[in-house]
Design an enzyme around this catalytic site. Structure first.
Site, PDB file in Angstrom:
ATOM      1  N   GLU A  67      43.455  28.837  32.847  1.00 34.02           N
ATOM      2  CA  GLU A  67      42.997  27.388  32.741  1.00 34.02           C
ATOM      3  C   GLU A  67      43.230  26.797  34.184  1.00 34.02           C
ATOM      4  OE1 GLU A  67      45.753  25.236  30.429  1.00 34.02           O
ATOM      5  OE2 GLU A  67      44.851  23.232  30.564  1.00 34.02           O
ATOM      6  N   GLN A  84      32.946  29.513  38.304  1.00 34.47           N
ATOM      7  CA  GLN A  84      33.014  30.964  37.840  1.00 34.47           C
ATOM      8  C   GLN A  84      32.986  30.720  36.450  1.00 34.47           C
ATOM      9  OE1 GLN A  84      36.951  32.198  39.472  1.00 34.47           O
ATOM     10  NE2 GLN A  84      35.702  33.982  40.574  1.00 34.47           N
ATOM     11  N   ARG A 108      47.658  29.390  38.069  1.00 36.18           N
ATOM     12  CA  ARG A 108      48.526  30.699  38.048  1.00 36.18           C
ATOM     13  C   ARG A 108      49.933  30.724  37.537  1.00 36.18           C
ATOM     14  NH1 ARG A 108      46.434  30.584  43.599  1.00 36.18           N
ATOM     15  NH2 ARG A 108      48.569  30.699  44.479  1.00 36.18           N
ATOM     16  N   ASP A 140      52.009  34.433  41.849  1.00 37.80           N
ATOM     17  CA  ASP A 140      51.108  34.623  40.809  1.00 37.80           C
ATOM     18  C   ASP A 140      52.054  34.865  39.477  1.00 37.80           C
ATOM     19  OD1 ASP A 140      49.147  34.896  38.795  1.00 37.80           O
ATOM     20  OD2 ASP A 140      47.969  36.036  39.962  1.00 37.80           O
ATOM     21  N   ARG A 142      51.116  34.866  36.289  1.00 39.58           N
ATOM     22  CA  ARG A 142      50.416  34.953  35.272  1.00 39.58           C
ATOM     23  C   ARG A 142      50.695  36.512  34.311  1.00 39.58           C
ATOM     24  NH1 ARG A 142      44.480  33.897  37.355  1.00 39.58           N
ATOM     25  NH2 ARG A 142      45.670  34.627  39.190  1.00 39.58           N
ATOM     26  N   THR A 163      35.357  39.589  37.344  1.00 33.36           N
ATOM     27  CA  THR A 163      36.316  39.150  38.316  1.00 33.36           C
ATOM     28  C   THR A 163      36.461  39.795  39.824  1.00 33.36           C
ATOM     29  OG1 THR A 163      38.999  39.065  38.452  1.00 33.36           O
ATOM     30  CG2 THR A 163      37.913  41.000  37.675  1.00 33.36           C
TER      31      THR A 163
END
Ligand SMILES: Nc1nc2c(ncn2[C@@H]2O[C@H](COP(=O)(O)OP(=O)(O)OP(=O)(O)O)[C@@H](O)[C@H]2O)c(=O)[nH]1
EC number: 3.5.4.25
Length: 228
Positions: A67, A84, A108, A140, A142, A163
């Site tokens: 998101e 993207q 992230r 990061d 995530r 990606t």
């Protein structure tokens, strides 16, 4: 009181995914099926958009998208997220088959408010990694393990993943997900995000040609009309 021993440790599940419902979602490029999931541990709602026969065992064209409210919904040019998202959906529509996971891990994983705090620091000279670190976060945060039960629910066994982020590919593989192919997704390089993309290439390992060595200062340039 005795200090806990390893045998006292209770494995706490990191996520528990519940499928909620699905519906049709007409988009400019095709009518996708939207599937809604709820993670009972984090309370987060995650989505998957699918098109075509994805459960036939053949690797599925896919995007695992984190998101980005500012990029996905508010047209921000600071990042490449919105472009993207659109490019991935268009490619899936063109192929007539695919899946896009929309994971609610904004910024992230630091959340929207902290991302705005990070952007403020970036406005004053920090790069995207330094800004996270100055706020006390890793670069990061995530995680991608939540994709596994979503894939199982959708009967998808293998992904052709769009990606530029090899760490995402590795994290998905480590979660037990088969990645048959990585497909680059290079869109929307612009004066506002060029330094940010350069930082991602140099510090986060993103595969973005010609930007991995460029020394760039991550500062948002004035919009064209600011100079008029
Ligand atoms: N903390 C922080 N998050 C950002 C920033 N810019 C974008 N994001 C978030 O980064 C996530 C997208 O990360 P990207 O690195 O563009 O994408 P990726 O998923 O790692 O890699 P690709 O698959 O190649 O797009 C979204 O959650 C965005 O909200 C930023 O400057 N700081």
């Amino acid at each position: 009181m005795l200090s806990p021993t390893p045998s006292d440790a209770v494995a706490v599940p990191e996520e528990k995914l519940e499928f909620v419902s699905s519906c049709k979602l007409p988009m400019p490029w095709a009518t996708f099926e939207l599937h809604a999931f709820y993670d009972q541990i984090s309370g987060k709602e995650h989505l998957a958009l699918t098109l075509g026969d994805i459960g036939n065992g053949e690797p599925v064209l896919s995007r695992v998208h984190s998101e980005c409210l500012t990029g996905d919904a508010l047209f921000s040019q600071r990042c490449d997220c919105g472009a993207q998202l659109e490019a991935a959906l268009k490619k899936i529509a063109k192929e007539g088959r695919g899946v896009l996971f929309y994971l609610r891990q904004e910024g992230r994983g630091i959340g929207l408010l902290n991302k705005v705090r990070a952007y403020h620091l970036q406005d004053h000279g920090a790069d995207t990694v330094e800004a996270n670190e100055r706020l006390g976060f890793a670069a990061d945060l995530r995680r991608y393990t939540i994709c596994l039960p979503m894939l199982e629910h959708l009967h998808i066994t293998s992904l052709r993943l769009m990606t530029n982020n090899p760490r995402k590919v590795n994290a998905l593989k480590e979660s037990g997900i088969e990645i048959a192919e990585r497909i680059p997704l290079i869109v929307n390089r612009n004066p506002f995000n060029i330094a940010y993309l350069g930082t991602k290439a140099r510090k986060l390992g993103h595969l973005i040609p010609a930007l991995d060595k460029a020394e760039t200062v991550e500062k948002v340039p004035p919009a064209a009309h600011d100079n008029e």
